[in-house]
Design a protein around this motif. Sequence first.
Motif, PDB file in Angstrom:
ATOM      1  N   PHE A  40       0.850  -1.194   0.000  1.00 21.95           N
ATOM      2  CA  PHE A  40       0.000   0.000   0.000  1.00 21.95           C
ATOM      3  C   PHE A  40       0.878   1.233   0.000  1.00 21.95           C
ATOM      4  CE2 PHE A  40       0.439  -1.664   4.297  1.00 21.95           C
ATOM      5  CZ  PHE A  40       0.844  -0.576   5.035  1.00 21.95           C
ATOM      6  N   GLU A  41       0.249   2.350  -0.286  1.00 20.90           N
ATOM      7  CA  GLU A  41       0.968   3.620  -0.305  1.00 20.90           C
ATOM      8  C   GLU A  41       0.293   4.591   0.656  1.00 20.90           C
ATOM      9  OE1 GLU A  41      -1.025   5.873  -4.103  1.00 20.90           O
ATOM     10  OE2 GLU A  41       0.283   4.153  -4.517  1.00 20.90           O
ATOM     11  N   VAL A  42       1.098   5.484   1.201  1.00 29.32           N
ATOM     12  CA  VAL A  42       0.591   6.516   2.093  1.00 29.32           C
ATOM     13  C   VAL A  42       1.242   7.835   1.685  1.00 29.32           C
ATOM     14  CG1 VAL A  42       0.384   7.313   4.483  1.00 29.32           C
ATOM     15  CG2 VAL A  42       0.320   4.853   3.984  1.00 29.32           C
ATOM     16  N   HIS A  43       0.422   8.860   1.574  1.00 25.21           N
ATOM     17  CA  HIS A  43       0.934  10.191   1.260  1.00 25.21           C
ATOM     18  C   HIS A  43       1.938  10.601   2.331  1.00 25.21           C
ATOM     19  CE1 HIS A  43       0.960  14.423   0.201  1.00 25.21           C
ATOM     20  NE2 HIS A  43       0.279  14.118  -0.890  1.00 25.21           N
ATOM     21  N   LYS A  44       3.082  11.105   1.910  1.00 23.44           N
ATOM     22  CA  LYS A  44       4.148  11.461   2.862  1.00 23.44           C
ATOM     23  C   LYS A  44       3.694  12.476   3.912  1.00 23.44           C
ATOM     24  CE  LYS A  44       8.313  10.562   0.206  1.00 23.44           C
ATOM     25  NZ  LYS A  44       9.515  11.168  -0.389  1.00 23.44           N
ATOM     26  N   GLU A  45       2.825  13.385   3.517  1.00 28.24           N
ATOM     27  CA  GLU A  45       2.365  14.409   4.464  1.00 28.24           C
ATOM     28  C   GLU A  45       1.361  13.865   5.479  1.00 28.24           C
ATOM     29  OE1 GLU A  45       0.951  17.749   2.209  1.00 28.24           O
ATOM     30  OE2 GLU A  45       2.914  18.114   1.309  1.00 28.24           O
ATOM     31  N   ASN A  46       0.856  12.675   5.246  1.00 23.49           N
ATOM     32  CA  ASN A  46      -0.106  12.054   6.152  1.00 23.49           C
ATOM     33  C   ASN A  46       0.667  11.348   7.278  1.00 23.49           C
ATOM     34  OD1 ASN A  46      -2.408  11.055   7.306  1.00 23.49           O
ATOM     35  ND2 ASN A  46      -3.144  10.026   5.464  1.00 23.49           N
ATOM     36  N   THR A  47       1.333  12.146   8.075  1.00 17.99           N
ATOM     37  CA  THR A  47       2.285  11.624   9.059  1.00 17.99           C
ATOM     38  C   THR A  47       1.647  10.715  10.105  1.00 17.99           C
ATOM     39  OG1 THR A  47       2.073  13.672  10.335  1.00 17.99           O
ATOM     40  CG2 THR A  47       3.905  13.532   8.756  1.00 17.99           C
ATOM     41  N   LYS A  48       0.403  10.971  10.482  1.00 20.70           N
ATOM     42  CA  LYS A  48      -0.260  10.109  11.465  1.00 20.70           C
ATOM     43  C   LYS A  48      -0.447   8.693  10.917  1.00 20.70           C
ATOM     44  CE  LYS A  48      -2.857  13.332  14.317  1.00 20.70           C
ATOM     45  NZ  LYS A  48      -4.190  13.701  14.818  1.00 20.70           N
ATOM     46  N   VAL A  49      -0.831   8.604   9.656  1.00 23.82           N
ATOM     47  CA  VAL A  49      -1.054   7.279   9.071  1.00 23.82           C
ATOM     48  C   VAL A  49       0.282   6.593   8.793  1.00 23.82           C
ATOM     49  CG1 VAL A  49      -2.064   6.038   7.111  1.00 23.82           C
ATOM     50  CG2 VAL A  49      -3.346   7.869   8.221  1.00 23.82           C
ATOM     51  N   VAL A  50       1.291   7.345   8.372  1.00 28.48           N
ATOM     52  CA  VAL A  50       2.623   6.764   8.193  1.00 28.48           C
ATOM     53  C   VAL A  50       3.090   6.183   9.529  1.00 28.48           C
ATOM     54  CG1 VAL A  50       5.061   7.286   7.733  1.00 28.48           C
ATOM     55  CG2 VAL A  50       3.290   8.231   6.240  1.00 28.48           C
ATOM     56  N   ILE A  99       8.649   0.583   4.874  1.00 31.22           N
ATOM     57  CA  ILE A  99       8.708   1.419   3.675  1.00 31.22           C
ATOM     58  C   ILE A  99       9.725   0.776   2.742  1.00 31.22           C
ATOM     59  CG2 ILE A  99       9.332   3.682   2.735  1.00 31.22           C
ATOM     60  CD1 ILE A  99       8.447   4.861   5.492  1.00 31.22           C
ATOM     61  N   VAL A 100       9.276   0.431   1.532  1.00 33.18           N
ATOM     62  CA  VAL A 100      10.155  -0.246   0.582  1.00 33.18           C
ATOM     63  C   VAL A 100      10.611   0.672  -0.547  1.00 33.18           C
ATOM     64  CG1 VAL A 100       9.315  -2.558   1.110  1.00 33.18           C
ATOM     65  CG2 VAL A 100       8.187  -1.215  -0.683  1.00 33.18           C
ATOM     66  N   SER A 101       9.898   1.781  -0.753  1.00 33.71           N
ATOM     67  CA  SER A 101      10.313   2.779  -1.740  1.00 33.71           C
ATOM     68  C   SER A 101       9.503   4.049  -1.505  1.00 33.71           C
ATOM     69  CB  SER A 101      10.155   2.267  -3.173  1.00 33.71           C
ATOM     70  OG  SER A 101       8.801   2.061  -3.488  1.00 33.71           O
ATOM     71  N   GLU A 102       9.852   5.057  -2.260  1.00 36.00           N
ATOM     72  CA  GLU A 102       9.135   6.322  -2.151  1.00 36.00           C
ATOM     73  C   GLU A 102       9.333   7.112  -3.434  1.00 36.00           C
ATOM     74  OE1 GLU A 102      11.289   9.531   0.297  1.00 36.00           O
ATOM     75  OE2 GLU A 102      12.085   7.655   1.128  1.00 36.00           O
ATOM     76  N   ASN A 103       8.441   8.071  -3.628  1.00 38.62           N
ATOM     77  CA  ASN A 103       8.620   9.068  -4.674  1.00 38.62           C
ATOM     78  C   ASN A 103       8.408  10.429  -4.025  1.00 38.62           C
ATOM     79  OD1 ASN A 103       5.795   9.516  -4.572  1.00 38.62           O
ATOM     80  ND2 ASN A 103       5.404   8.233  -6.368  1.00 38.62           N
ATOM     81  N   ASP A 104       8.224  11.452  -4.783  1.00 40.15           N
ATOM     82  CA  ASP A 104       8.070  12.788  -4.196  1.00 40.15           C
ATOM     83  C   ASP A 104       6.843  12.906  -3.307  1.00 40.15           C
ATOM     84  OD1 ASP A 104      10.352  13.624  -5.485  1.00 40.15           O
ATOM     85  OD2 ASP A 104       9.282  14.598  -7.145  1.00 40.15           O
ATOM     86  N   THR A 105       5.818  12.090  -3.558  1.00 38.85           N
ATOM     87  CA  THR A 105       4.538  12.231  -2.881  1.00 38.85           C
ATOM     88  C   THR A 105       4.236  11.121  -1.886  1.00 38.85           C
ATOM     89  OG1 THR A 105       3.727  13.272  -4.912  1.00 38.85           O
ATOM     90  CG2 THR A 105       2.073  12.623  -3.306  1.00 38.85           C
ATOM     91  N   PHE A 106       4.622   9.883  -2.200  1.00 37.29           N
ATOM     92  CA  PHE A 106       4.174   8.733  -1.426  1.00 37.29           C
ATOM     93  C   PHE A 106       5.321   7.902  -0.866  1.00 37.29           C
ATOM     94  CE2 PHE A 106       0.716   9.453  -4.467  1.00 37.29           C
ATOM     95  CZ  PHE A 106      -0.374   9.482  -3.619  1.00 37.29           C
ATOM     96  N   PHE A 107       5.025   7.255   0.276  1.00 39.88           N
ATOM     97  CA  PHE A 107       5.809   6.147   0.772  1.00 39.88           C
ATOM     98  C   PHE A 107       5.074   4.880   0.323  1.00 39.88           C
ATOM     99  CE2 PHE A 107       6.986   9.127   4.344  1.00 39.88           C
ATOM    100  CZ  PHE A 107       8.336   9.199   4.033  1.00 39.88           C
ATOM    101  N   PHE A 108       5.823   3.887  -0.133  1.00 43.26           N
ATOM    102  CA  PHE A 108       5.248   2.612  -0.536  1.00 43.26           C
ATOM    103  C   PHE A 108       5.656   1.576   0.501  1.00 43.26           C
ATOM    104  CE2 PHE A 108       5.698   5.242  -4.240  1.00 43.26           C
ATOM    105  CZ  PHE A 108       4.449   5.126  -4.841  1.00 43.26           C
ATOM    106  N   PHE A 109       4.659   0.905   1.050  1.00 45.65           N
ATOM    107  CA  PHE A 109       4.849  -0.033   2.155  1.00 45.65           C
ATOM    108  C   PHE A 109       4.618  -1.473   1.719  1.00 45.65           C
ATOM    109  CE2 PHE A 109       3.843   3.840   4.446  1.00 45.65           C
ATOM    110  CZ  PHE A 109       4.517   3.736   5.645  1.00 45.65           C
ATOM    111  N   ASN A 110       5.273  -2.383   2.413  1.00 45.18           N
ATOM    112  CA  ASN A 110       4.962  -3.808   2.396  1.00 45.18           C
ATOM    113  C   ASN A 110       4.749  -4.228   3.840  1.00 45.18           C
ATOM    114  OD1 ASN A 110       5.117  -4.208  -0.362  1.00 45.18           O
ATOM    115  ND2 ASN A 110       7.142  -5.132  -0.307  1.00 45.18           N
ATOM    116  N   TYR A 111       3.845  -5.168   4.021  1.00 44.97           N
ATOM    117  CA  TYR A 111       3.551  -5.682   5.351  1.00 44.97           C
ATOM    118  C   TYR A 111       3.296  -7.176   5.217  1.00 44.97           C
ATOM    119  CZ  TYR A 111       1.523  -5.714  10.064  1.00 44.97           C
ATOM    120  OH  TYR A 111       1.261  -5.948  11.396  1.00 44.97           O
ATOM    121  N   SER A 112       4.025  -7.967   5.957  1.00 42.36           N
ATOM    122  CA  SER A 112       3.907  -9.417   5.839  1.00 42.36           C
ATOM    123  C   SER A 112       2.978  -9.987   6.902  1.00 42.36           C
ATOM    124  CB  SER A 112       5.281 -10.067   5.961  1.00 42.36           C
ATOM    125  OG  SER A 112       5.762  -9.936   7.289  1.00 42.36           O
ATOM    126  N   LYS A 113       2.454 -11.156   6.597  1.00 42.53           N
ATOM    127  CA  LYS A 113       1.640 -11.884   7.568  1.00 42.53           C
ATOM    128  C   LYS A 113       2.467 -12.180   8.816  1.00 42.53           C
ATOM    129  CE  LYS A 113      -1.141 -16.105   7.907  1.00 42.53           C
ATOM    130  NZ  LYS A 113      -1.603 -17.286   7.143  1.00 42.53           N
TER     131      LYS A 113
END
Length: 178
Positions: A123-133, A143-157
């Motif tokens: 999933f992705e979360v907007h970088k400015e959405n600090t509470k959700v990050v 966090i597995v990657s990012e761009n200017d706007t988003f952090f991209f997450f992975n979460y395992s079972k």
Amino acid sequence: MLEGRNIRFRLIEENDAEFIVELRCDEFKNRYLSAVKNDVQTQVNWIKEYKFREEKGEEYYFVIEDKNGCRLGCLRLYDFRNDSFCWGSWIIKGGSPSWTAVESALLVYEYAFYKLGFNKSHFEVHKENTKVVSFHTKFGAKIVSENDTFFFFNYSKEAYEEIRGKYTKYLPKHSTAF
């Protein structure tokens, strides 16, 4: 329907369109989500199209309710890829009980990992959405990657299972939520 300790998920219906539009058009709540038209009929039409994807098991859009049926928010599971799923469009109505966010996240993982059989989430979360990050990183998401706007997450079972015991007071008394 999925039940937690205090909340439940039910699949969205056309009569939820006005509620969804209210949530999605709230300037504070929607600032990190994709824009939607402030038009109930457009949302009804979107729900009608979504129902075909739901029927095929490609996506699930839930209304988050308390045990009395009071709508507290919504979220979606979508973008199913092999053993991974994405979840988002997560909005909780202002004034909802404080446990709504934690319990709704737990229900997502309980359902996706144990009922649908996924082994991870992306999933992705907007970088400015600090509470959700912060929320996701405290849950163990990476966090597995990012761009200017988003952090991209992975979460395992496995990561979920490591932290799950910390939140048992939010889980239903039986072993799974369905």
